[in-house]
Design a protein around this motif. Structure first.
Motif, PDB file in Angstrom:
ATOM      1  N   TYR A  95      -7.716   2.092  -0.825  1.00  0.00           N
ATOM      2  CA  TYR A  95      -6.407   1.876  -1.455  1.00  0.00           C
ATOM      3  C   TYR A  95      -5.866   0.651  -0.910  1.00  0.00           C
ATOM      4  O   TYR A  95      -4.871   0.238  -1.712  1.00  0.00           O
ATOM      5  CB  TYR A  95      -5.676   3.136  -0.984  1.00  0.00           C
ATOM      6  N   PRO A 138      -2.980   6.643   3.854  1.00  0.00           N
ATOM      7  CA  PRO A 138      -4.063   6.090   2.681  1.00  0.00           C
ATOM      8  C   PRO A 138      -5.246   5.589   3.345  1.00  0.00           C
ATOM      9  O   PRO A 138      -5.343   5.271   4.262  1.00  0.00           O
ATOM     10  CB  PRO A 138      -3.150   4.849   2.082  1.00  0.00           C
ATOM     11  N   SER A 189       0.906  -1.086   0.114  1.00  0.00           N
ATOM     12  CA  SER A 189      -0.042  -0.059   0.051  1.00  0.00           C
ATOM     13  C   SER A 189       0.890   1.201  -0.105  1.00  0.00           C
ATOM     14  O   SER A 189       0.730   2.267   0.951  1.00  0.00           O
ATOM     15  CB  SER A 189      -1.008  -0.071   1.213  1.00  0.00           C
ATOM     16  N   ARG A 238       2.414   9.590   1.559  1.00  0.00           N
ATOM     17  CA  ARG A 238       1.980   9.931   3.097  1.00  0.00           C
ATOM     18  C   ARG A 238       2.499  11.272   3.389  1.00  0.00           C
ATOM     19  O   ARG A 238       1.584  12.328   4.070  1.00  0.00           O
ATOM     20  CB  ARG A 238       2.420   9.070   4.356  1.00  0.00           C
ATOM     21  N   TYR A 244       2.245   4.647  -0.529  1.00  0.00           N
ATOM     22  CA  TYR A 244       1.337   5.784  -0.654  1.00  0.00           C
ATOM     23  C   TYR A 244       2.370   7.264  -0.364  1.00  0.00           C
ATOM     24  O   TYR A 244       2.853   7.165   0.601  1.00  0.00           O
ATOM     25  CB  TYR A 244      -0.100   5.975   0.138  1.00  0.00           C
TER      26      TYR A 244
END
Lengths: 93, 194
Positions: free
Chosen positions: B117, B113, B103, B107, B105
């Motif tokens: 997602y 997230p 995952s 951030r 992402y």
């Protein structure tokens, strides 16, 4: 750096998962498939070693473009997929 | 769905953190600092970056060349964070970001997230049937726009720079930022002036 933007490449058809514990950042769905180098992204410590706390050499990383419909035999013509792949998973074609 | 943590798992986490601290790998203070930093981040940061790129060509060029530097210019501390890459939508190309392996992402500029997602369904379908996924979001791409799915597999974190929507002529940065949401920065939806 071995590969140049626009160069045709193939993702190695290898499955280290079958040989024992490993940590791989090359998705299964791309193994053995053809793509094109979009651009180099720099060099990064090899996650396959980092994951096991082994000394990790920096390996060139590339953005590789794939024709999306040909990966799954479905999808819209012209659609593409962009994936980060480490150099040791790529071979020239 | 993850179950709420039990006493056992909390105790295990405490022992794990203590073991990491004892080995000098990471301290409780460093973990607390990182949590605070992530808690502070939100899609509003990414939205401000997009709004500025829409109004300032020099910033847009920086954003596309070096997303990390562009984030730092907005006051975001990117020290220790993975490099940020930004992909620009055009009249003929739309980007959709996914991480099929886990995952990943951005951030630092989008915060945590969203649940979807990280779901197996989104991760599997975004690469295989991106147009179907977009349709379920109610996202209709104009004719002639190709979809480019970005599978975030390694060291970069990716954000989309959407096209500035029609009807926003003369808007200032603040007003432009107000119409940009997390979903636009991942690429499941398109911003509009309405």
């Amino acid at each position: 750096m071995t590969f140049q933007p626009g160069q045709p490449v193939r993702v190695k058809r290898d499955f280290p998962e079958l040989r024992g514990p490993c940590h791989i950042r090359t998705p299964h769905y791309l193994r053995g498939l053809d793509g094109t180098i979009e651009r180099p992204l720099g060099s990064f410590a090899n996650p396959e070693d980092l994951a096991f706390a082994r000394p990790a050499a920096k390996v060139p990383l590339y953005h590789v473009r794939f024709d999306q419909p040909s990966l799954f035999n479905e999808g819209a013509k012209g659609d593409t997929l962009l994936v980060e792949i480490f150099e040791h998973w790529l071979e020239a074609r | 769905m993850a179950a709420p943590p039990t006493g056992d798992s909390i105790a295990l986490l405490e022992r794990f953190v203590a073991a990491l601290a004892a080995r000098g790998i990471v301290s409780e203070e460093e973990i607390a600092t990182q949590i605070e930093r992530t808690d502070r981040a939100s899609p509003e940061i990414g939205a401000r970056m997009v709004a500025r790129a829409w109004t300032d060509p020099a910033y847009r060029a920086l954003l596309l060349r070096d997303g990390t530097a562009a984030a730092e210019q907005m006051g975001v501390s990117m020290a220790g964070a993975p490099p940020l890459g930004v992909l620009e939508d055009s009249a003929t190309l739309h980007h959709l970001v996914v991480c099929t392996l886990c995952s990943c992402y951005p951030r630092m500029v989008l915060g945590y997230p969203p649940h979807w997602y990280k779901s197996a369904a989104y991760r599997a379908r975004a690469v295989r049937d991106p147009r179907g996924v977009l349709a379920e979001w109610g996202t209709v791409l104009p004719d002639g726009v190709g979809v480019r799915v970005v599978d975030s597999t390694a060291d970069y974190r990716w954000m989309v720079l959407p096209q500035r929507p029609a009807g926003t002529e003369g808007w200032d940065e603040t007003r432009l930022a107000s119409i940009v949401t997390r979903d636009h920065l991942v690429g499941v939806a398109l911003p509009s002036a309405a």
